[in-house]
Scaffold this motif. Structure first.
Motif, PDB file in Angstrom:
ATOM      1  N   LYS A  36       8.887  24.992 -14.026  1.00  0.00           N
ATOM      2  CA  LYS A  36       8.085  24.102 -14.700  1.00  0.00           C
ATOM      3  C   LYS A  36       8.875  23.273 -15.641  1.00  0.00           C
ATOM      4  O   LYS A  36       8.161  22.177 -15.686  1.00  0.00           O
ATOM      5  CB  LYS A  36       7.326  25.411 -15.775  1.00  0.00           C
ATOM      6  CG  LYS A  36       6.266  26.203 -15.123  1.00  0.00           C
ATOM      7  CD  LYS A  36       5.830  27.208 -16.070  1.00  0.00           C
ATOM      8  CE  LYS A  36       4.557  28.027 -15.460  1.00  0.00           C
ATOM      9  NZ  LYS A  36       3.991  28.766 -16.292  1.00  0.00           N
ATOM     10  N   SER A  37       9.831  23.293 -15.807  1.00  0.00           N
ATOM     11  CA  SER A  37      10.799  22.516 -16.570  1.00  0.00           C
ATOM     12  C   SER A  37      10.827  21.237 -15.687  1.00  0.00           C
ATOM     13  O   SER A  37      11.004  20.197 -16.151  1.00  0.00           O
ATOM     14  CB  SER A  37      11.876  23.006 -17.017  1.00  0.00           C
ATOM     15  OG  SER A  37      12.830  22.250 -17.523  1.00  0.00           O
ATOM     16  N   LYS A  66      10.095  29.324 -15.374  1.00  0.00           N
ATOM     17  CA  LYS A  66      10.443  28.399 -16.199  1.00  0.00           C
ATOM     18  C   LYS A  66      11.273  27.269 -15.733  1.00  0.00           C
ATOM     19  O   LYS A  66      11.018  26.120 -15.829  1.00  0.00           O
ATOM     20  CB  LYS A  66      11.385  29.097 -17.398  1.00  0.00           C
ATOM     21  CG  LYS A  66      10.607  30.181 -18.151  1.00  0.00           C
ATOM     22  CD  LYS A  66      11.470  30.610 -19.270  1.00  0.00           C
ATOM     23  CE  LYS A  66      11.192  31.805 -19.663  1.00  0.00           C
ATOM     24  NZ  LYS A  66      12.078  32.414 -20.761  1.00  0.00           N
ATOM     25  N   ILE A 107       9.314  20.268 -12.941  1.00  0.00           N
ATOM     26  CA  ILE A 107       8.020  19.396 -12.709  1.00  0.00           C
ATOM     27  C   ILE A 107       7.740  18.737 -13.741  1.00  0.00           C
ATOM     28  O   ILE A 107       7.495  17.632 -13.588  1.00  0.00           O
ATOM     29  CB  ILE A 107       6.936  20.559 -12.475  1.00  0.00           C
ATOM     30  CG1 ILE A 107       7.032  21.163 -10.985  1.00  0.00           C
ATOM     31  CG2 ILE A 107       5.569  19.817 -12.544  1.00  0.00           C
ATOM     32  CD1 ILE A 107       5.990  22.487 -10.725  1.00  0.00           C
ATOM     33  N   SER A 108       8.188  19.040 -15.132  1.00  0.00           N
ATOM     34  CA  SER A 108       7.551  18.349 -16.278  1.00  0.00           C
ATOM     35  C   SER A 108       8.640  17.136 -16.439  1.00  0.00           C
ATOM     36  O   SER A 108       8.155  16.105 -16.869  1.00  0.00           O
ATOM     37  CB  SER A 108       7.580  19.151 -17.492  1.00  0.00           C
ATOM     38  OG  SER A 108       8.810  19.727 -18.021  1.00  0.00           O
ATOM     39  N   THR A 109       9.901  17.138 -15.878  1.00  0.00           N
ATOM     40  CA  THR A 109      10.781  16.065 -16.019  1.00  0.00           C
ATOM     41  C   THR A 109      10.848  15.216 -14.633  1.00  0.00           C
ATOM     42  O   THR A 109      11.915  14.473 -14.605  1.00  0.00           O
ATOM     43  CB  THR A 109      12.165  16.687 -16.354  1.00  0.00           C
ATOM     44  OG1 THR A 109      12.571  17.627 -15.362  1.00  0.00           O
ATOM     45  CG2 THR A 109      11.965  17.458 -17.876  1.00  0.00           C
TER      46      THR A 109
END
Length: 192
Positions: free
Chosen positions: A58-59, A55, A61-63
């Motif tokens: 993933k968080s 998690k 990478i998205s930001t």
């Protein structure tokens, strides 16, 4: 289940790399007691920790990893008909989030390796995670992981191809373990 391990190696100043089977709090504690660092593969056998690390990445990478201390490193290799790109990301300053009760000794960072491999016109992507006592240095993470697999692959190749370990029919009593020890001694002597 209680695990009793005695460490008989001098590890001070070393980076110990272990597959997921070694991702255990007692092993990590023994390594750090010897003033050594560790890079240990994290798999789903550590359910909650694995999920939290996944998690977190993933968080991140998205930001674009805003507000997260991180380092990155990339390698690219071509050979034997394949092309492989490895993207390494290492996050540190995450101890309070992933290890709030300090159950993992000297837990300073987590690493991720994304391997993109092209072979015979097919592309596969594999993502692996690691826990580590190292500070955020993705290049050092990459070197540690690649060194681990270089040793692992060359040893297994030697045992399987040169010593034909997989073809061995010895199956009775202690004989398989005894012959495994003899093969290891032979490998050690040959490499000297």
């Amino acid at each position: 289940m209680q695990l009793h391990i005695k460490l008989v190696l001098e590890l001070s100043g070393c980076i110990v790399t272990i597959d997921a089977i070694g991702c255990q709090k007692q092993i990590v504690e023994l390594i750090t007691q010897q003033n050594a660092d560790y890079v240990i593969t994290l798999k789903k056998n550590q359910g909650n920790l694995y999920d939290e690390v996944e998690k977190l990445f993933k968080s991140g990478i998205s930001t674009g990893f805003n507000c997260v201390q991180h380092s990155t490193y990339k390698t690219e290799e071509t050979g034997h008909g394949r092309h492989e790109i490895r993207n390494y990301v290492m996050l540190c300053g995450i101890s309070s989030q992933l290890n709030p009760d300090s159950v993992w000794s000297n837990f300073n960072s987590v690493g991720m390796v994304e391997s993109v491999r092209s072979l015979d016109g097919k592309t596969t992507v594999e993502t692996r995670y690691f826990i580590s006592s190292l500070e955020s240095n993705a290049q050092q993470l990459a070197k540690s992981i690649r060194s681990h697999w270089g040793i692992e692959n060359s040893l297994h190749w030697l045992l399987d191809v040169a010593l034909r370990e997989d073809d061995c029919r010895i199956r009775k009593d202690n004989a398989p373990e005894n012959f495994a020890v003899l093969r290891q001694i032979a490998v050690n002597l040959l490499t000297q």
